[in-house]
Write an enzyme that holds these catalytic residues in place. Structure first.
Site, PDB file in Angstrom:
ATOM      1  N   LEU A  47       0.853  -1.188   0.000  1.00 39.78           N
ATOM      2  CA  LEU A  47       0.000   0.000   0.000  1.00 39.78           C
ATOM      3  C   LEU A  47       0.892   1.242   0.000  1.00 39.78           C
ATOM      4  O   LEU A  47       1.909   1.268   0.698  1.00 39.78           O
ATOM      5  CB  LEU A  47      -0.893   0.013   1.239  1.00 39.78           C
ATOM      6  CG  LEU A  47      -2.016  -1.034   1.277  1.00 39.78           C
ATOM      7  CD1 LEU A  47      -2.675  -1.057   2.660  1.00 39.78           C
ATOM      8  CD2 LEU A  47      -3.059  -0.756   0.215  1.00 39.78           C
TER       9      LEU A  47
ATOM     10  N   ASP B 286      10.462   3.035  17.426  1.00 38.39           N
ATOM     11  CA  ASP B 286       9.465   4.000  16.975  1.00 38.39           C
ATOM     12  C   ASP B 286      10.201   5.301  16.635  1.00 38.39           C
ATOM     13  O   ASP B 286      10.997   5.785  17.438  1.00 38.39           O
ATOM     14  CB  ASP B 286       8.469   4.206  18.134  1.00 38.39           C
ATOM     15  CG  ASP B 286       7.485   5.327  17.873  1.00 38.39           C
ATOM     16  OD1 ASP B 286       6.997   5.423  16.743  1.00 38.39           O
ATOM     17  OD2 ASP B 286       7.195   6.088  18.810  1.00 38.39           O
TER      18      ASP B 286
HETATM   19  N1  ACO Z   1      -4.159  -6.939  -6.201  1.00 40.15           N
HETATM   20  C1  ACO Z   1      -5.045  -5.916  -6.181  1.00 40.15           C
HETATM   21  N2  ACO Z   1      -5.567  -5.400  -5.064  1.00 40.15           N
HETATM   22  C2  ACO Z   1      -5.163  -5.948  -3.906  1.00 40.15           C
HETATM   23  C3  ACO Z   1      -4.238  -7.017  -3.834  1.00 40.15           C
HETATM   24  C4  ACO Z   1      -3.726  -7.522  -5.066  1.00 40.15           C
HETATM   25  N3  ACO Z   1      -2.847  -8.521  -5.082  1.00 40.15           N
HETATM   26  N4  ACO Z   1      -4.049  -7.333  -2.526  1.00 40.15           N
HETATM   27  C5  ACO Z   1      -4.822  -6.495  -1.809  1.00 40.15           C
HETATM   28  N5  ACO Z   1      -5.490  -5.661  -2.645  1.00 40.15           N
HETATM   29  C6  ACO Z   1      -6.434  -4.582  -2.263  1.00 40.15           C
HETATM   30  C7  ACO Z   1      -7.599  -5.121  -1.461  1.00 40.15           C
HETATM   31  O1  ACO Z   1      -8.681  -5.498  -2.307  1.00 40.15           O
HETATM   32  C8  ACO Z   1      -7.968  -3.946  -0.611  1.00 40.15           C
HETATM   33  O2  ACO Z   1      -8.750  -3.039  -1.364  1.00 40.15           O
HETATM   34  P1  ACO Z   1     -10.071  -2.366  -0.723  1.00 40.15           P
HETATM   35  O3  ACO Z   1      -9.585  -1.565   0.461  1.00 40.15           O
HETATM   36  O4  ACO Z   1     -10.607  -1.558  -1.822  1.00 40.15           O
HETATM   37  O5  ACO Z   1     -10.950  -3.488  -0.284  1.00 40.15           O
HETATM   38  C9  ACO Z   1      -6.641  -3.271  -0.340  1.00 40.15           C
HETATM   39  O6  ACO Z   1      -5.757  -3.713  -1.375  1.00 40.15           O
HETATM   40  C10 ACO Z   1      -6.076  -3.661   1.022  1.00 40.15           C
HETATM   41  O7  ACO Z   1      -6.034  -5.071   1.078  1.00 40.15           O
HETATM   42  P2  ACO Z   1      -5.736  -5.865   2.404  1.00 40.15           P
HETATM   43  O8  ACO Z   1      -5.855  -7.318   2.117  1.00 40.15           O
HETATM   44  O9  ACO Z   1      -6.556  -5.334   3.514  1.00 40.15           O
HETATM   45  O10 ACO Z   1      -4.233  -5.454   2.742  1.00 40.15           O
HETATM   46  P3  ACO Z   1      -2.870  -5.748   1.936  1.00 40.15           P
HETATM   47  O11 ACO Z   1      -2.819  -7.101   1.364  1.00 40.15           O
HETATM   48  O12 ACO Z   1      -2.571  -4.608   1.047  1.00 40.15           O
HETATM   49  O13 ACO Z   1      -1.847  -5.709   3.169  1.00 40.15           O
HETATM   50  C11 ACO Z   1      -0.185  -4.414   4.293  1.00 40.15           C
HETATM   51  C12 ACO Z   1      -1.636  -4.497   3.865  1.00 40.15           C
HETATM   52  C13 ACO Z   1       0.113  -5.485   5.350  1.00 40.15           C
HETATM   53  C14 ACO Z   1       0.076  -3.052   4.919  1.00 40.15           C
HETATM   54  C15 ACO Z   1       0.699  -4.630   3.024  1.00 40.15           C
HETATM   55  O14 ACO Z   1       0.493  -3.567   2.145  1.00 40.15           O
HETATM   56  C16 ACO Z   1       2.173  -4.745   3.324  1.00 40.15           C
HETATM   57  O15 ACO Z   1       2.658  -5.826   3.655  1.00 40.15           O
HETATM   58  N6  ACO Z   1       2.936  -3.646   3.199  1.00 40.15           N
HETATM   59  C17 ACO Z   1       4.361  -3.650   3.439  1.00 40.15           C
HETATM   60  C18 ACO Z   1       4.712  -3.452   4.902  1.00 40.15           C
HETATM   61  C19 ACO Z   1       4.074  -2.212   5.465  1.00 40.15           C
HETATM   62  O16 ACO Z   1       4.204  -1.113   4.923  1.00 40.15           O
HETATM   63  N7  ACO Z   1       3.412  -2.386   6.604  1.00 40.15           N
HETATM   64  C20 ACO Z   1       2.702  -1.334   7.301  1.00 40.15           C
HETATM   65  C21 ACO Z   1       3.598  -0.652   8.270  1.00 40.15           C
HETATM   66  S1  ACO Z   1       2.787   0.491   9.363  1.00 40.15           S
HETATM   67  C22 ACO Z   1       2.437  -0.420  10.742  1.00 40.15           C
HETATM   68  O17 ACO Z   1       2.505  -1.601  10.691  1.00 40.15           O
HETATM   69  C23 ACO Z   1       1.979   0.261  12.015  1.00 40.15           C
END
Ligand code: ACO
Length: 427
Positions: A208, A285
């Site tokens: 994201l 943090d």
């Molecule tokens: N293709 C298209 N869309 C996708 C895909 C994919 N492969 N995977 C997820 N999405 C979409 C989902 O449909 C959802 O859309 P919506 O909100 O319209 O329903 C959106 O992306 C979010 O999907 P989730 O399954 O809820 O989350 P995601 O798989 O993106 O995981 C996460 C979120 C863990 C933050 C991931 O992006 C990630 O691993 N990022 C790298 C590490 C990171 O930055 N972590 C956050 C640090 S901040 C903290 O932890 C306090």
């Protein structure tokens, strides 16, 4: 009894098998949580939770949460610091909604009774002379004395009970607690990987962008904060967002308008003219790193919160053009929370902090450029869980998604986008 597996199966895809590995550290008394000079609590107790989930023999998701209890005479506050959530993309195209997993896990943790953390706390320091007299073997006991104590215990007349070792722990009683506050705190910044080293190279990992990550977290935390099982819906309930460097109108229009009414721009650590005393010192943090620098530079007492946020903006973590936010929630805890204990069948409570770190390292110590890392992490966790007689880690999902997620092609999903600063800030 609170059962995490039952809660999580309701948000995992219907008919698919998953494995849930939930690790908890022992509770321990810690020294620094706020600047020592201004501390107002009698004791601070820290406990950590680590959740990892596997599908098809591979770990694909993990989250790290630390909880800090500030115990005072007749009040108590607990702060949930969501340290890191991460995925690695090794999900074999299974459509899993990570936001639901995160929300469910935090819901589960907030509902657990504080008593389960405070009944057996590793104290800051121990009076080893006292333990010698009680025939307890500690790290200060000599080998000779240790053998003597063991042979004494074997005598039929000996009254030693295994439970006597509980004397080595502190117990905090909640009976006199009149006010009970719950806080959630987190810092959002996207990175290619946090817990799964090298996973950013996996083209199937969904990343994201800073802005989407912030909105993603706001949706999760808002949903938790308006749940009356977790927070009393009264005038004390407050949700805050601080985006260093952005003007308030922009923050409200872009991020807070869609949320419940108790949200505002700012932080749960006080008003802009307040001193920095309320900012907690969390492990790992960026705010904490800056706070520690200010203490070393003798600026801590001179700064107000508004100076803190202004100066924080120029810190490396904040200035790279990626949207980075500090989210907070604070509210009173409803009484119902006080009865929920974790199920011992599904939670592995590490016997020591060192053991907790060691078990966690089987996940965070792997390399995730290739799926072998995810396979090894799962195989190791499985072995450890079985060696602790924890056999209750398999669940079958029950969740049916309303909308069918269209998975993007691998080369389209692994791109973190940058948002330009609004024109008003470009001077
Ligand atoms: N293709 C298209 N869309 C996708 C895909 C994919 N492969 N995977 C997820 N999405 C979409 C989902 O449909 C959802 O859309 P919506 O909100 O319209 O329903 C959106 O992306 C979010 O999907 P989730 O399954 O809820 O989350 P995601 O798989 O993106 O995981 C996460 C979120 C863990 C933050 C991931 O992006 C990630 O691993 N990022 C790298 C590490 C990171 O930055 N972590 C956050 C640090 S901040 C903290 O932890 C306090």
């Amino acid at each position: 009894m609170q059962e995490l597996n039952r809660l999580l199966e309701n948000v995992l895809p219907k008919g698919s098998e998953f494995e849930i590995y939930h690790l908890k550290s022992p509770s321990r008394e810690i020294n620094g949580f706020r600047n020592q000079k201004f501390k107002r609590y009698d004791a601070v107790i820290k406990c950590s939770h680590f959740l990892a989930i596997a599908y098809n023999g591979k770990i694909f998701f993990a989250i790290d949460v630390n909880i800090y209890f500030e115990v005072m005479n007749n009040s108590m506050s607990r702060t949930f610091f969501v340290s890191k959530a991460d995925t690695n993309g090794f999900l074999d195209d299974k459509n899993v909604k990570i936001s639901l997993i995160v929300e469910t896990f935090l819901y589960y943790l907030i509902k657990l009774t504080p008593a389960c953390y405070l009944e057996k706390v590793i104290p800051h320091s121990r009076n080893y002379k006292f333990f010698n007299n009680q025939n307890i073997i500690t790290k200060k006991t000599t080998t000779k004395n240790g053998f003597q104590i063991l042979s004494e215990r074997c005598k039929p007349s000996n009254t030693y009970r295994a439970g006597i070792k509980d004397l080595a722990f502190k117990k905090f009683n909640l009976n006199n607690t009149k006010t009970f506050v719950t806080k959630i705190s987190l810092f959002t910044r996207p990175e290619p990987h946090y817990l799964f080293t090298g996973s950013g190279n996996n083209s199937k990992k969904h990343l994201l962008s800073g802005e989407n990550l912030l909105k993603w977290w706001l949706r999760i935390v808002d949903s938790l904060s308006k749940n009356q099982e977790l927070f009393k819906q009264d005038e004390n309930l407050l949700g805050t967002l601080e985006l260093p460097g952005e003007d308030s109108g922009f923050v409200e229009r872009r991020y807070l308008k869609q949320l419940s009414q108790h949200w505002k721009r700012g932080s749960i650590y006080g008003q802009s003219e307040d001193p920095l005393f309320e900012i907690p010192i969390f492990h790992d943090d960026p705010k904490t790193r800056f706070l520690k620098d200010l203490i070393v530079e003798l600026k801590y007492d001179l700064f107000h919160l508004k100076d803190f946020w202004r100066e924080l903006e120029v810190r490396q973590e904040f200035r790279s053009g990626i949207v980075v936010g500090v989210i907070g929630v604070s509210g009173m805890t409803p009484l119902v929370v006080k009865n929920q204990n974790p199920s011992e069948l599904e939670t592995l409570i590490a016997p020591s902090k060192a053991k907790y770190k060691q078990i966690k390292s089987y996940v965070v110590g792997e390399e995730y450029d290739e799926e072998e890392g995810a396979i090894d992490a799962r195989d190791n966790l499985r072995e450890i869980w079985l060696s602790f007689q924890k056999t209750n880690f398999s669940v079958t999902g029950k969740y049916v998604s309303e909308k069918n997620m269209v998975l993007k092609k691998p080369n389209e999903i692994n791109v973190v986008t940058f948002r330009r600063k609004p024109k008003s800030d470009m001077r």
